[in-house]
Design an enzyme around this catalytic site. Structure first.
Site, PDB file in Angstrom:
ATOM      1  N   ASN A  11    -100.390   3.530  16.564  1.00 35.18           N
ATOM      2  CA  ASN A  11    -101.148   3.499  17.817  1.00 35.18           C
ATOM      3  C   ASN A  11    -100.488   2.460  18.725  1.00 35.18           C
ATOM      4  O   ASN A  11    -100.598   1.261  18.473  1.00 35.18           O
ATOM      5  CB  ASN A  11    -102.604   3.113  17.505  1.00 35.18           C
ATOM      6  N   LYS A  13    -101.268   1.736  21.676  1.00 34.25           N
ATOM      7  CA  LYS A  13    -102.214   1.144  22.638  1.00 34.25           C
ATOM      8  C   LYS A  13    -101.600   1.183  24.048  1.00 34.25           C
ATOM      9  O   LYS A  13    -100.861   2.112  24.363  1.00 34.25           O
ATOM     10  CB  LYS A  13    -102.599  -0.271  22.216  1.00 34.25           C
ATOM     11  N   HIS A  96    -111.735   4.571  18.704  1.00 39.55           N
ATOM     12  CA  HIS A  96    -111.091   3.295  18.358  1.00 39.55           C
ATOM     13  C   HIS A  96    -112.011   2.158  18.817  1.00 39.55           C
ATOM     14  O   HIS A  96    -112.660   2.260  19.858  1.00 39.55           O
ATOM     15  CB  HIS A  96    -109.722   3.202  19.040  1.00 39.55           C
ATOM     16  N   GLU A  98    -111.449  -0.499  20.234  1.00 41.26           N
ATOM     17  CA  GLU A  98    -111.172  -1.023  21.587  1.00 41.26           C
ATOM     18  C   GLU A  98    -111.787  -0.113  22.647  1.00 41.26           C
ATOM     19  O   GLU A  98    -112.161  -0.575  23.732  1.00 41.26           O
ATOM     20  CB  GLU A  98    -109.651  -1.188  21.776  1.00 41.26           C
ATOM     21  N   GLU A 167    -111.265   1.146  10.125  1.00 39.76           N
ATOM     22  CA  GLU A 167    -110.638  -0.003  10.769  1.00 39.76           C
ATOM     23  C   GLU A 167    -111.684  -1.104  10.977  1.00 39.76           C
ATOM     24  O   GLU A 167    -112.425  -1.070  11.965  1.00 39.76           O
ATOM     25  CB  GLU A 167    -110.062   0.405  12.127  1.00 39.76           C
ATOM     26  N   GLY A 173    -105.492  -6.435  14.855  1.00 41.96           N
ATOM     27  CA  GLY A 173    -104.680  -7.343  15.654  1.00 41.96           C
ATOM     28  C   GLY A 173    -104.870  -8.812  15.313  1.00 41.96           C
ATOM     29  O   GLY A 173    -104.429  -9.692  16.056  1.00 41.96           O
ATOM     30  N   SER A 210    -104.208  -4.666  10.887  1.00 36.26           N
ATOM     31  CA  SER A 210    -103.176  -5.619  10.466  1.00 36.26           C
ATOM     32  C   SER A 210    -102.319  -5.118   9.306  1.00 36.26           C
ATOM     33  O   SER A 210    -101.902  -5.907   8.448  1.00 36.26           O
ATOM     34  CB  SER A 210    -103.801  -6.982  10.139  1.00 36.26           C
TER      35      SER A 210
HETATM   36  C1  PEP Z   1    -105.164  -0.387  15.648  1.00 35.23           C
HETATM   37  O1  PEP Z   1    -105.053  -0.646  16.818  1.00 35.23           O
HETATM   38  O2  PEP Z   1    -105.632   0.712  15.298  1.00 35.23           O
HETATM   39  C2  PEP Z   1    -104.728  -1.374  14.668  1.00 35.23           C
HETATM   40  C3  PEP Z   1    -104.995  -1.169  13.413  1.00 35.23           C
HETATM   41  O3  PEP Z   1    -104.070  -2.470  15.146  1.00 35.23           O
HETATM   42  P1  PEP Z   1    -103.233  -3.558  14.274  1.00 35.23           P
HETATM   43  O4  PEP Z   1    -102.434  -2.801  13.264  1.00 35.23           O
HETATM   44  O5  PEP Z   1    -102.392  -4.258  15.279  1.00 35.23           O
HETATM   45  O6  PEP Z   1    -104.244  -4.432  13.617  1.00 35.23           O
END
Ligand code: PEP
Length: 248
Positions: A11, A13, A96, A98, A167, A173, A210
């Protein structure tokens, strides 16, 4: 060993300009040469879907990061699932965290978007995850159950057209990850929940939050983890390939 084919999805973003297509090319090349026993997907910003499909769409799956519930209409700035499909996307992330936090999206909105994805012939990647507060209060499984119940459309959903991504919001992040036992507990719970319906039993369950080359092998070895949804570490070919390599 599970007979569910893994999926490693990146992703991007709100990152990536035309010049970033070179990174996608390196990812597609690397994934090919590693002969990864997994599907590989990149979800760039909407502006890069068509050029990325043109550059690497034969080798890896290209997906969107969100879609509107309607096919078209007066929704300035939004993109429909049909538009993503028209640009060559084959999947779309919905729900997601976000989107849930930045745009106030509720699980009912997520279900409507997932339904739109299926209507357009896209695979829906439905994200769920608890907040730090929910985990601290011992409410993780309740939060996941609530989101699964309300975010997955009631009809037309099966293992071929829908993927669930777990998630934890606090892991996205941040460099933090749940313990292997905690991931196993949530994924086992999600598998049991989905197994109430034969069509959903084999759905792919991704872990996201992460994931990086150094922890991917441990996370991907956990029961009922069928791949990863990767944010930051999908932006650089070397990092993303280090994760894909787990399935080589
Ligand atoms: C994500 O945005 O779905 C995500 C898992 O981000 P990160 O891997 O940076 O934690």
């Amino acid at each position: 060993m599970s007979d569910i084919r893994p999926l490693v999805a990146g992703n991007w973003k709100m990152n990536g300009l035309a010049a970033s297509i070179s990174e996608a090319l390196a990812i597609a090349d690397g994934a090919n040469s590693k002969r990864a026993n997994a599907d590989v997907m990149l979800c760039p910003p909407a502006t890069l879907i068509a050029p990325m499909v043109a550059a690497v769409g034969g080798d890896i799956i290209i997906g969107g990061q969100d879609c509107h519930r309607a096919a078209s209409g007066a929704h300035t700035g939004d993109v429909s699932a049909e538009m993503l499909a028209d640009a060559g996307a084959r999947a779309v992330i919905v729900g997601h965290s976000e989107r849930r936090s930045d745009h106030g999206e509720l699980s009912a909105d997520v279900a409507a978007k997932a339904k739109a994805a299926l209507r357009a012939g896209l695979t829906a990647i439905i994200c769920v995850g608890e907040t730090a507060g929910e985990r601290a209060a011992g409410l993780t499984l309740k939060a996941i159950e609530r989101q699964l119940m309300a975010s997955i459309p009631n009809a037309g959903v099966d293992a071929s057209n829908t993927v669930i991504a777990y998630e934890p919001v606090w892991a996205i992040g941040t460099g933090l990850t749940p313990t292997a036992d905690d991931v196993a507990e949530v994924h086992g719970f999600m598998r049991a929940y989905l197994s109430q319906d034969d069509a959903r039993r084999q759905m792919r369950l991704l872990y996201g939050g992460s994931v990086k080359p150094s922890n991917a092998a441990e996370l991907m070895a956990i029961a009922n983890v069928n791949g990863a949804l990767v944010g930051g570490a999908s932006l650089k070919a070397d990092d993303f390939l280090g994760i894909i390599e787990v399935y080589a």
